[in-house]
Design a protein around this motif. Structure first.
Motif, mmCIF file in Angstrom:
data_model
loop_
_atom_site.group_PDB
_atom_site.id
_atom_site.type_symbol
_atom_site.label_atom_id
_atom_site.label_comp_id
_atom_site.label_asym_id
_atom_site.label_seq_id
_atom_site.Cartn_x
_atom_site.Cartn_y
_atom_site.Cartn_z
ATOM 1 N N TRP A 24 -22.071 0.843 7.027
ATOM 2 C CA TRP A 24 -21.840 1.082 8.456
ATOM 3 C C TRP A 24 -22.882 2.037 9.017
ATOM 4 O O TRP A 24 -23.344 1.867 10.150
ATOM 5 N N VAL A 25 -23.248 3.037 8.228
ATOM 6 C CA VAL A 25 -24.288 3.979 8.652
ATOM 7 C C VAL A 25 -25.595 3.230 8.890
ATOM 8 O O VAL A 25 -26.250 3.410 9.917
ATOM 9 N N TRP A 26 -25.976 2.374 7.955
ATOM 10 C CA TRP A 26 -27.227 1.622 8.100
ATOM 11 C C TRP A 26 -27.173 0.648 9.279
ATOM 12 O O TRP A 26 -28.160 0.478 9.996
ATOM 13 N N THR A 27 -26.015 0.040 9.502
ATOM 14 C CA THR A 27 -25.863 -0.859 10.651
ATOM 15 C C THR A 27 -26.064 -0.085 11.951
ATOM 16 O O THR A 27 -26.798 -0.524 12.843
ATOM 17 N N GLU A 55 -28.309 0.846 26.601
ATOM 18 C CA GLU A 55 -27.576 2.108 26.465
ATOM 19 C C GLU A 55 -26.221 1.891 25.806
ATOM 20 O O GLU A 55 -25.792 2.694 24.976
ATOM 21 N N THR A 56 -25.557 0.810 26.176
ATOM 22 C CA THR A 56 -24.259 0.492 25.578
ATOM 23 C C THR A 56 -24.408 0.197 24.094
ATOM 24 O O THR A 56 -23.624 0.699 23.272
ATOM 25 N N LEU A 57 -25.414 -0.597 23.729
ATOM 26 C CA LEU A 57 -25.670 -0.869 22.309
ATOM 27 C C LEU A 57 -26.009 0.418 21.563
ATOM 28 O O LEU A 57 -25.589 0.607 20.410
ATOM 29 N N HIS A 58 -26.743 1.305 22.215
ATOM 30 C CA HIS A 58 -27.112 2.580 21.604
ATOM 31 C C HIS A 58 -25.855 3.428 21.343
ATOM 32 O O HIS A 58 -25.739 4.074 20.295
ATOM 33 N N GLY A 83 -24.072 1.892 18.435
ATOM 34 C CA GLY A 83 -24.825 2.249 17.232
ATOM 35 C C GLY A 83 -24.564 3.680 16.812
ATOM 36 O O GLY A 83 -24.410 3.966 15.617
ATOM 37 N N LEU A 84 -24.485 4.579 17.782
ATOM 38 C CA LEU A 84 -24.206 5.976 17.480
ATOM 39 C C LEU A 84 -22.827 6.124 16.844
ATOM 40 O O LEU A 84 -22.652 6.878 15.881
ATOM 41 N N ALA A 85 -21.854 5.400 17.374
ATOM 42 C CA ALA A 85 -20.502 5.459 16.799
ATOM 43 C C ALA A 85 -20.513 4.951 15.352
ATOM 44 O O ALA A 85 -19.892 5.555 14.467
ATOM 45 N N LEU A 86 -21.221 3.847 15.116
ATOM 46 C CA LEU A 86 -21.299 3.294 13.759
ATOM 47 C C LEU A 86 -22.093 4.187 12.817
ATOM 48 O O LEU A 86 -21.875 4.169 11.604
ATOM 49 N N LEU A 87 -23.014 4.951 13.347
ATOM 50 C CA LEU A 87 -23.851 5.837 12.546
ATOM 51 C C LEU A 87 -23.165 7.183 12.300
ATOM 52 O O LEU A 87 -22.945 7.584 11.154
ATOM 53 N N PHE A 88 -22.823 7.886 13.363
ATOM 54 C CA PHE A 88 -22.307 9.243 13.226
ATOM 55 C C PHE A 88 -20.854 9.273 12.754
ATOM 56 O O PHE A 88 -20.463 10.178 12.018
ATOM 57 N N GLY A 89 -20.059 8.293 13.146
ATOM 58 C CA GLY A 89 -18.654 8.267 12.717
ATOM 59 C C GLY A 89 -18.521 8.295 11.193
ATOM 60 O O GLY A 89 -17.866 9.189 10.639
ATOM 61 N N LEU A 140 -29.170 -0.530 14.647
ATOM 62 C CA LEU A 140 -28.838 -0.833 16.042
ATOM 63 C C LEU A 140 -29.438 0.228 16.972
ATOM 64 O O LEU A 140 -30.022 -0.093 18.009
ATOM 65 N N ASN A 141 -29.357 1.494 16.569
ATOM 66 C CA ASN A 141 -29.940 2.560 17.391
ATOM 67 C C ASN A 141 -31.457 2.543 17.363
ATOM 68 O O ASN A 141 -32.095 2.840 18.378
ATOM 69 N N LEU A 142 -32.032 2.208 16.231
ATOM 70 C CA LEU A 142 -33.489 2.112 16.158
ATOM 71 C C LEU A 142 -33.998 1.037 17.121
ATOM 72 O O LEU A 142 -34.917 1.284 17.909
#
Length: 165
Positions: A73-76, A33-36, A39-45, A80-82
């Motif tokens: 960063w979006v792809w990272t 959950e923490t990694l997710h 990942g969300l921060a790196l994706l949506f930010g 990570l979320n995938l």
């Protein structure tokens, strides 16, 4: 009504050794959950920053340079979320597969992906090269606004998964 309705596709996944480890470990699921969340921060930010630029904020940033800077960063974040999302899904696959909020999240993710493909392949190639202050096309602004709304829907649906059964 039984607590668990047998599911021939997802029950074997949820009964796997990996799923059992994730489900029964005191640290595995919270770590995922923490990694997710990271990942969300790196994706949506970065998506939000770029979309706001397309909508007219921070026009002093070159749109193409900003795109080039933020896309990795979006792809990272996406990868990570995938990975973390798939592992969390495995932990209780049959339950997640029936969860209406999870199904909504997948639908919103598909819409976000379709919007991103449309933007990357049809809209972005037509954006101005170095004119940082020009007003972008209505199609670009519409895609950016839709992107922000759809990613908010992804986040909300993701949070609702814990509360909707």
């Amino acid at each position: 009504m039984p607590d668990h309705i047998p599911d021939p596709i997802w029950d074997p996944v949820a009964d796997s050794g990996l799923a059992t480890f994730i489900r029964e470990s005191i640290w595995a699921y919270p770590a995922l959950e923490t990694l997710h969340l990271f990942g969300l921060a790196l994706l949506f930010g970065p998506i939000l920053m770029f979309d706001l630029r397309v909508l007219g904020r921070s026009r002093d940033f070159n749109i193409r340079r900003l795109h080039q800077t933020l896309l990795p960063w979006v792809w990272t974040g996406f990868l990570l979320n995938l990975a973390s999302g798939c592992l969390m899904f495995v932990s209780d696959a049959a339950e997640f597969a029936r969860n209406p909020a999870f199904l909504a999240k997948l639908a919103f993710l598909a819409a976000a992906g379709a919007n991103a493909l449309l933007f990357q392949n049809l809209i972005f190639p037509r954006l101005p090269g170095s004119d940082d202050t020009s007003r972008l096309t209505k199609a670009a602004r519409t895609s950016a606004a839709f992107s922000i709304l759809i990613w908010i829907a992804v986040v909300v649906a993701g949070r609702l998964m814990a509360y909707v059964k």
